[in-house]
Write an enzyme that holds these catalytic residues in place. Structure first.
Site, PDB file in Angstrom:
ATOM      1  CD  GLU A  17      -3.992  -1.663  -2.891  1.00 40.51           C
ATOM      2  OE1 GLU A  17      -3.155  -2.443  -2.398  1.00 40.51           O
ATOM      3  OE2 GLU A  17      -5.138  -2.008  -3.176  1.00 40.51           O
ATOM      4  NE  ARG A 100      -5.060   3.093 -10.878  1.00 33.34           N
ATOM      5  CZ  ARG A 100      -5.202   2.298  -9.813  1.00 33.34           C
ATOM      6  NH1 ARG A 100      -4.296   1.360  -9.559  1.00 33.34           N
ATOM      7  NH2 ARG A 100      -6.238   2.415  -9.013  1.00 33.34           N
ATOM      8  CG  ASN A 102      -5.286  -2.182  -8.510  1.00 32.91           C
ATOM      9  OD1 ASN A 102      -5.113  -1.038  -8.117  1.00 32.91           O
ATOM     10  ND2 ASN A 102      -6.190  -3.003  -7.987  1.00 32.91           N
ATOM     11  CD  GLU A 121     -12.003   2.923  -9.486  1.00 32.73           C
ATOM     12  OE1 GLU A 121     -13.127   2.826  -8.950  1.00 32.73           O
ATOM     13  OE2 GLU A 121     -10.993   3.358  -8.892  1.00 32.73           O
ATOM     14  CG  ASN A 148      -7.390  -5.245  -5.643  1.00 32.67           C
ATOM     15  OD1 ASN A 148      -6.267  -4.910  -5.290  1.00 32.67           O
ATOM     16  ND2 ASN A 148      -8.358  -4.358  -5.834  1.00 32.67           N
ATOM     17  CG  ASP A 198      -8.535  -2.871  -2.313  1.00 30.86           C
ATOM     18  OD1 ASP A 198      -7.481  -3.176  -2.893  1.00 30.86           O
ATOM     19  OD2 ASP A 198      -9.025  -1.733  -2.380  1.00 30.86           O
TER      20      ASP A 198
END
Length: 293
Positions: A17, A100, A102, A121, A148, A198
């Site tokens: 990521e 967390r 992201n 999630e 995101n 995403d």
């Protein structure tokens, strides 16, 4: 317009990521959230380096004047690539231990925007924050399961926030105080588009590039929401791209092995690798975090 990306570096990331082009080094940084690791890739030499992070690491951004800031599960950390040291600056969401970090972006004013998410999630506990002068402030955006992006328009006036679970992207106006107002839908995906949106970035014309987790592609959308380009991948889980290189037109994309079965991994041996392709519109270069603390 349809193109195809190709793998340039064997990473095998569980959850690659946050790729970001660091112009001062002519190099790409990215993370594997689940490893957890920070990576540096040098296109000139094809050298890949990595450093172990102190917890799940969602993103990394360069700090003006040197060094980096990273978003680790329990807070924001300064990172020194020369020594590999992580120094904690502050907590992020101590009241949400199941969350967390992201994804993140720096706007033209040098202000950081970052999001959190429910690590399982399941619950809408993810929030979008701004970070200025050592202070974390809730942006006022609606909470979601998985934040995101965010992607920042070139003029710094619009922020695009991705709601991955609900498969939508909303636009907000950025205020001078570092909050968000005037929410409006930018993109609501239907069944004709495979996968979940995403990571997101904007290019220098204000186009929005989205990675598609489970969609084996990235897509570029013009500022009016029309899809102008699709790039296909030999890997299902495409997370985010960065634009860089000498002319700003080299795209680098992170991918993930997370959630793939043994059979799928056998069919996708390049899943989790770093990929590249060329674009017509260059990225936005030189944006670094202004950090006084």
């Amino acid at each position: 317009m349809t193109g195809r990306a190709h793998s340039i570096c064997d990473v095998g990331a569980t959850l690659g990521e946050g790729p970001i082009w660091v112009a001062r080094e002519s190099a790409l940084y990215f993370v594997d959230i689940k490893a957890p690791r920070v990576y540096r890739y040098d296109p000139a030499t094809a050298k890949l380096e990595h450093w172990d992070a102190p917890g799940q690491v969602g993103w990394i951004v360069p700090i003006a004047g040197g060094g980096f800031l990273t978003g680790v599960q329990d807070g924001l950390y300064r990172f020194d690539s020369a020594s590999g040291a992580f120094e904690k600056l502050c907590d992020a969401e101590p009241e949400k231990p199941g969350n967390r970090m992201n994804d993140a972006a720096v706007d033209p004013a040098g202000r950081l925007w970052f999001g959190s998410m429910d690590d399982s999630e399941e619950s809408a506990t993810g929030h979008l924050y701004s970070f200025t002068n050592g202070v974390i402030r809730d942006s006022g955006a609606d909470p979601v399961i998985i934040t995101n992006g965010p992607a920042i328009a070139p003029d710094g006036k619009t922020l695009y926030a991705v709601d991955t679970a609900d498969r939508r992207v909303d636009a907000y106006t950025i205020t001078a105080e570092g909050t968000l107002t005037e929410k409006r839908p930018f993109l609501v995906l239907d069944d004709s588009v495979q996968g979940h949106p995403d990571g997101a970035i904007c290019d220098s014309e204000g186009g929005i590039w989205l990675g598609f987790f489970g969609g084996a592609a990235v897509r570029r959308y013009a500022s009016d929401g029309q899809c102008t380009q699709t790039v296909e991948f030999p890997a299902s889980n495409v997370t985010k791209i960065a634009l860089g290189g000498p002319d700003g037109r080299d795209a680098y994309a992170t991918t993930a092995r997370k959630g793939l079965s043994k059979e799928q991994l056998a069919e996708q041996p390049e899943a989790g690798n770093l990929f590249t392709f060329r674009v017509n519109v260059p990225g936005i270069s030189g944006t670094e975090l202004k950090l006084d603390k």
